[in-house]
Design a protein around this motif. Structure first.
Motif, mmCIF file in Angstrom:
data_model
loop_
_atom_site.group_PDB
_atom_site.id
_atom_site.type_symbol
_atom_site.label_atom_id
_atom_site.label_comp_id
_atom_site.label_asym_id
_atom_site.label_seq_id
_atom_site.Cartn_x
_atom_site.Cartn_y
_atom_site.Cartn_z
ATOM 1 N N CYS A 1 0.847 -1.197 0.000
ATOM 2 C CA CYS A 1 0.000 0.000 0.000
ATOM 3 C C CYS A 1 0.878 1.241 0.000
ATOM 4 C CB CYS A 1 -0.918 0.022 1.222
ATOM 5 S SG CYS A 1 -2.002 -1.410 1.375
ATOM 6 N N LEU A 2 0.286 2.368 -0.391
ATOM 7 C CA LEU A 2 1.051 3.602 -0.553
ATOM 8 C C LEU A 2 1.306 4.332 0.769
ATOM 9 C CD1 LEU A 2 2.351 5.196 -2.837
ATOM 10 C CD2 LEU A 2 0.222 6.468 -3.103
ATOM 11 N N SER A 3 0.435 4.126 1.767
ATOM 12 C CA SER A 3 0.582 4.867 3.024
ATOM 13 C C SER A 3 0.463 3.940 4.226
ATOM 14 C CB SER A 3 -0.491 5.955 3.130
ATOM 15 O OG SER A 3 -1.771 5.371 3.277
ATOM 16 N N ARG A 4 0.984 4.386 5.358
ATOM 17 C CA ARG A 4 0.876 3.603 6.600
ATOM 18 C C ARG A 4 -0.585 3.436 7.001
ATOM 19 N NH1 ARG A 4 5.519 6.633 10.277
ATOM 20 N NH2 ARG A 4 7.220 6.455 8.754
ATOM 21 N N LYS A 5 -1.372 4.506 6.844
ATOM 22 C CA LYS A 5 -2.784 4.445 7.199
ATOM 23 C C LYS A 5 -3.492 3.372 6.386
ATOM 24 C CE LYS A 5 -6.992 7.246 7.434
ATOM 25 N NZ LYS A 5 -7.604 8.575 7.137
ATOM 26 N N ARG A 6 -3.208 3.319 5.077
ATOM 27 C CA ARG A 6 -3.825 2.316 4.215
ATOM 28 C C ARG A 6 -3.399 0.911 4.626
ATOM 29 N NH1 ARG A 6 -5.214 3.076 -1.076
ATOM 30 N NH2 ARG A 6 -6.072 5.038 -0.312
ATOM 31 N N VAL A 7 -2.140 0.765 4.994
ATOM 32 C CA VAL A 7 -1.639 -0.534 5.464
ATOM 33 C C VAL A 7 -2.466 -1.019 6.651
ATOM 34 C CG1 VAL A 7 0.275 -1.638 6.689
ATOM 35 C CG2 VAL A 7 0.722 -0.357 4.608
ATOM 36 N N GLU A 8 -2.654 -0.148 7.632
ATOM 37 C CA GLU A 8 -3.408 -0.514 8.830
ATOM 38 C C GLU A 8 -4.855 -0.875 8.478
ATOM 39 O OE1 GLU A 8 -2.271 -0.897 11.808
ATOM 40 O OE2 GLU A 8 -0.320 0.110 11.786
ATOM 41 N N GLU A 9 -5.478 -0.079 7.613
ATOM 42 C CA GLU A 9 -6.877 -0.319 7.240
ATOM 43 C C GLU A 9 -7.032 -1.658 6.534
ATOM 44 O OE1 GLU A 9 -7.801 3.023 4.818
ATOM 45 O OE2 GLU A 9 -8.185 4.380 6.511
ATOM 46 N N VAL A 10 -6.168 -1.929 5.557
ATOM 47 C CA VAL A 10 -6.281 -3.165 4.780
ATOM 48 C C VAL A 10 -5.995 -4.377 5.653
ATOM 49 C CG1 VAL A 10 -5.296 -4.477 2.854
ATOM 50 C CG2 VAL A 10 -5.763 -2.038 2.584
ATOM 51 N N ALA A 11 -4.978 -4.296 6.505
ATOM 52 C CA ALA A 11 -4.658 -5.426 7.385
ATOM 53 C C ALA A 11 -5.823 -5.733 8.313
ATOM 54 C CB ALA A 11 -3.396 -5.117 8.188
ATOM 55 N N GLU A 12 -6.426 -4.680 8.878
ATOM 56 C CA GLU A 12 -7.556 -4.883 9.786
ATOM 57 C C GLU A 12 -8.757 -5.492 9.057
ATOM 58 O OE1 GLU A 12 -10.371 -2.269 12.867
ATOM 59 O OE2 GLU A 12 -8.551 -1.388 12.016
ATOM 60 N N LYS A 13 -9.048 -5.004 7.864
ATOM 61 C CA LYS A 13 -10.165 -5.555 7.084
ATOM 62 C C LYS A 13 -9.931 -7.023 6.727
ATOM 63 C CE LYS A 13 -12.121 -1.466 4.781
ATOM 64 N NZ LYS A 13 -12.372 -0.850 3.460
ATOM 65 N N LEU A 14 -8.707 -7.343 6.371
ATOM 66 C CA LEU A 14 -8.385 -8.736 6.046
ATOM 67 C C LEU A 14 -8.598 -9.629 7.269
ATOM 68 C CD1 LEU A 14 -5.191 -8.375 3.802
ATOM 69 C CD2 LEU A 14 -7.428 -9.240 3.096
ATOM 70 N N GLN A 15 -8.138 -9.165 8.416
ATOM 71 C CA GLN A 15 -8.337 -9.930 9.642
ATOM 72 C C GLN A 15 -9.829 -10.119 9.924
ATOM 73 O OE1 GLN A 15 -6.207 -7.547 12.482
ATOM 74 N NE2 GLN A 15 -4.196 -8.131 11.695
ATOM 75 N N ASP A 16 -10.604 -9.049 9.734
ATOM 76 C CA ASP A 16 -12.052 -9.126 9.967
ATOM 77 C C ASP A 16 -12.729 -10.102 9.011
ATOM 78 O OD1 ASP A 16 -11.776 -7.277 11.969
ATOM 79 O OD2 ASP A 16 -12.453 -5.562 10.768
ATOM 80 N N ASN A 17 -12.113 -10.300 7.843
ATOM 81 C CA ASN A 17 -12.684 -11.216 6.853
ATOM 82 C C ASN A 17 -12.091 -12.625 6.941
ATOM 83 O OD1 ASN A 17 -14.533 -9.868 4.491
ATOM 84 N ND2 ASN A 17 -13.224 -8.352 5.482
ATOM 85 N N GLY A 18 -11.415 -12.902 8.045
ATOM 86 C CA GLY A 18 -10.946 -14.266 8.285
ATOM 87 C C GLY A 18 -9.589 -14.602 7.703
#
Length: 619
Positions: free
Chosen positions: A236-253
């Motif tokens: 991802c291009l930004s740290r914020k995006r990294v955190e968001e995508v990682a959290e969403k992936l975790q939420d999706n199993g």
């Protein structure tokens, strides 16, 4: 040095039957004491180019590496092959550091890995003066060039090595460097008389796919549907995006962790270790943030955002499939990514560097928007031509649909003209689609002749049209002025109906590729090839993976340190039944036979009792 001697080291120590292209030529040159510059893609076998000579030449090999984690992995791999290796860096406690220095002075090491700033300290250089040195290997040599994609000022000091140690051969290695960067590397390291070796940049095992970014997280999860048990990286291009995508992936199993420079050292180490040891499947990281990955079984790399340049894209996608097995690279891109990167580049006060970075971004954008074989475009950037299409990218496997886009283009260009070239892409699309937006009404733009004339196209389709008009030179974005769209001189003939324009239909979904059937034939062990394309017993492969994982956890190392997936696949295809047959497996040397042979042979024989005779047998 006889060829048989080099072959013995390759076979007995590293467990390989033959050298890859250029390896033997480079190895012989280093053994002879020559300086060498090596440009070889990730997974091409750069490490052996200095590891084999280090075992032939007297003394210790000093290996310069920019990342602690990379040093640790490489040292563990060398130790697993029975070699004496250590690293000397800030991760060591004082007592450990003293032990490493004692081994160095007692001539007990074959390899010492070290960071450039520590190597070039006056005290350490003085230490080396009293030792026999086999060679200096400078890994990630592009870091020495300010025009490289990962410039590190501390690498500049390495140019002094030639004066301090005139008789010790230096080998500089990198996976990515254009012509200007190559010249810069050899000049700064004072290797202008070095032998230059440039390997093919082609990584045929990687499938390249590029999609226009529309609901990117949905596109990501669609891509990951059949990959829940595979290792991969999402950039991802930004740290914020990294955190968001990682959290969403975790939420999706999904098993995923973030990794970026804003995390603490312990958090990064934990994520790195979990990924290396197969305890987490997906790492979400910032683009161009070096992870020091030496993990051969990464099966996919996703760029959630557009990289800044092709060098970075190539290096990052090259972290997939280092073992040569089939892997995938997915890139999602959009106009907003391009605009953001341009704005960051234009903040650079160094005019020449800004010019180069903008040029590199334009090349990256052209690659993303090309409608021809991805691999041909990619290799052409590195001055390498591919004679035929690759048949392993989205364009080759599913050629894009095209249509006469003249009318759509005229609508878009006319709208830009009628708002006096003062607005960006999103606002233009709102007008074309007749959006009930208060801003449009306040400005009176609902009275324009172009208001609502594009209702027949979706939001995504209009983004695609505008993107192609920018790429084809009919529109330009004024990045310094909120990315407003402006007409270019090429727009007039199109608006007047003096020419037609063929556009590609937007590609936003992954389509099932039309793969060519492969045939497999029985191979003699004297003509063995690596595992790609080899039929194997998947049940046995999973059992061997589980055994490898248990051993790795017990030893506290990454599973690939014990055996790569390639080795396990060959075991699952050939069913070795004796130590002699086990040694014919790629990646099995004497030390690994000694440490793990009986355990794996037993697992293979137990599985064999419950299945039919395998189709591939060692003869």
């Amino acid at each position: 040095m006889q060829q048989a001697d080099i072959q013995d080291i390759l076979r007995d120590t590293f467990g390989y039957d033959r050298f890859r292209p250029l390896q033997e030529k480079i190895i012989r040159s280093v053994i002879a004491g020559d300086d060498n510059f090596v440009l070889m893609p990730t997974g091409g076998g750069k490490s052996l180019c200095y590891q084999v000579p280090a075992l032939v030449r007297p003394g210790v090999a000093i290996v310069v590496s920019p990342l602690i984690s990379l040093m640790q992995d490489q040292v563990e791999s060398l130790k697993a092959n029975g070699l004496a290796a250590a690293y000397y860096n800030s991760s060591l406690a004082e007592a450990e550091a003293r032990q490493v220095l004692a081994k160095l002075h007692n001539e007990e090491l074959d390899f010492l890995y070290i960071a450039p700033e520590r190597l070039m300290s006056p005290a350490f250089l003085t230490r080396l003066k009293d030792l026999d040195l086999a060679l200096f290997a400078i890994d990630e040599a592009h870091c020495v060039s300010q025009w490289g994609h990962d410039f590190r000022p501390e690498y500049l000091q390495l140019g002094q090595l030639r004066q301090h140690f005139p008789a010790v051969p230096i080998i500089a290695l990198t996976a990515t460097a254009d012509k200007q960067t190559r010249t810069d590397i050899t000049q700064r390291l004072q290797l202008t008389s070095a032998n230059v070796h440039i390997a093919s940049f082609n990584r045929p095992n990687i499938r390249y796919t590029i999609l226009e970014k529309q609901k990117p997280f949905n596109q990501l999860t669609e891509f990951l549907q059949d990959k829940k048990n595979e290792s991969g990286i999402v950039y991802c291009l930004s740290r914020k995006r990294v955190e968001e995508v990682a959290e969403k992936l975790q939420d999706n199993g999904y098993s995923a962790l973030p990794y970026h420079a804003g995390l603490s050292s312990s958090q990064r180490h934990m994520a790195q270790s979990a990924f290396q040891r197969d305890n987490v499947n997906i790492i979400v990281a910032t683009i161009a943030f070096g992870m020091g990955i030496d993990k051969p079984n990464v099966r996919f790399v996703v760029h959630y955002d557009l990289p800044k340049h092709i060098e970075g894209y190539y290096q990052e996608t090259g972290r997939a499939g280092r073992d040569g097995l089939a892997s995938e690279a997915l890139l999602l891109y959009g106009l907003n990514d391009i605009a953001l990167i341009k704005s960051l580049i234009e903040k650079n006060s160094h005019a020449e560097q800004q010019r180069i970075e903008l040029h590199k971004l334009n090349c990256m954008t052209a690659f993303a928007e090309s409608q021809t074989c991805r691999r041909r475009v990619l290799l052409n950037y590195f001055n390498e031509q591919l004679a035929v299409d690759c048949d392993n990218c989205d364009i080759c496997l599913n050629p894009p649909e095209t249509y006469d886009g003249t009318v759509d283009a005229q609508k878009a260009l006319s709208c830009v003209y009628r708002v006096r070239e003062r607005y960006g892409a999103n606002y233009i699309i709102d007008i074309l689609r007749g959006s009930d937006d208060q801003r449009i009404k306040r400005l009176g733009h609902e009275r324009l002749s172009t208001y609502g004339i594009g209702k027949d196209l979706s939001l995504e389709a209009w983004h695609s049209v505008l993107r192609q008009l920018i790429h084809l030179g009919y529109l330009e974005q004024d990045i310094a002025n909120y990315s407003v769209l402006r007409l270019t001189s090429h727009a007039r003939p199109l608006l007047r109906g003096e020419q037609k324009l063929i556009l590609a239909k937007p590609r936003t979904k992954l389509n099932a590729p039309k793969e060519k059937k492969q045939t497999h034939s029985k191979r003699e062990k004297t003509d063995r090839k690596a595992a790609p394309g080899l039929e194997y017993d998947r049940g046995l492969f999973e059992k061997l993976r589980a055994l490898r994982k248990r051993l790795a956890e017990k030893m506290g190392v990454a599973p690939f340190i014990i055996f790569s997936d390639v080795s396990l696949i060959e075991m699952s295809a050939y069913f070795p039944a004796s130590e002699a047959e086990f040694l014919t497996i790629n990646g099995v040397g004497q030390k690994k036979l000694e440490n793990y042979g009986q355990l794996f042979l037993k697992a293979i024989q137990e599985h064999k009792k419950n299945v039919q005779e395998p189709s591939h047998a060692l003869v």
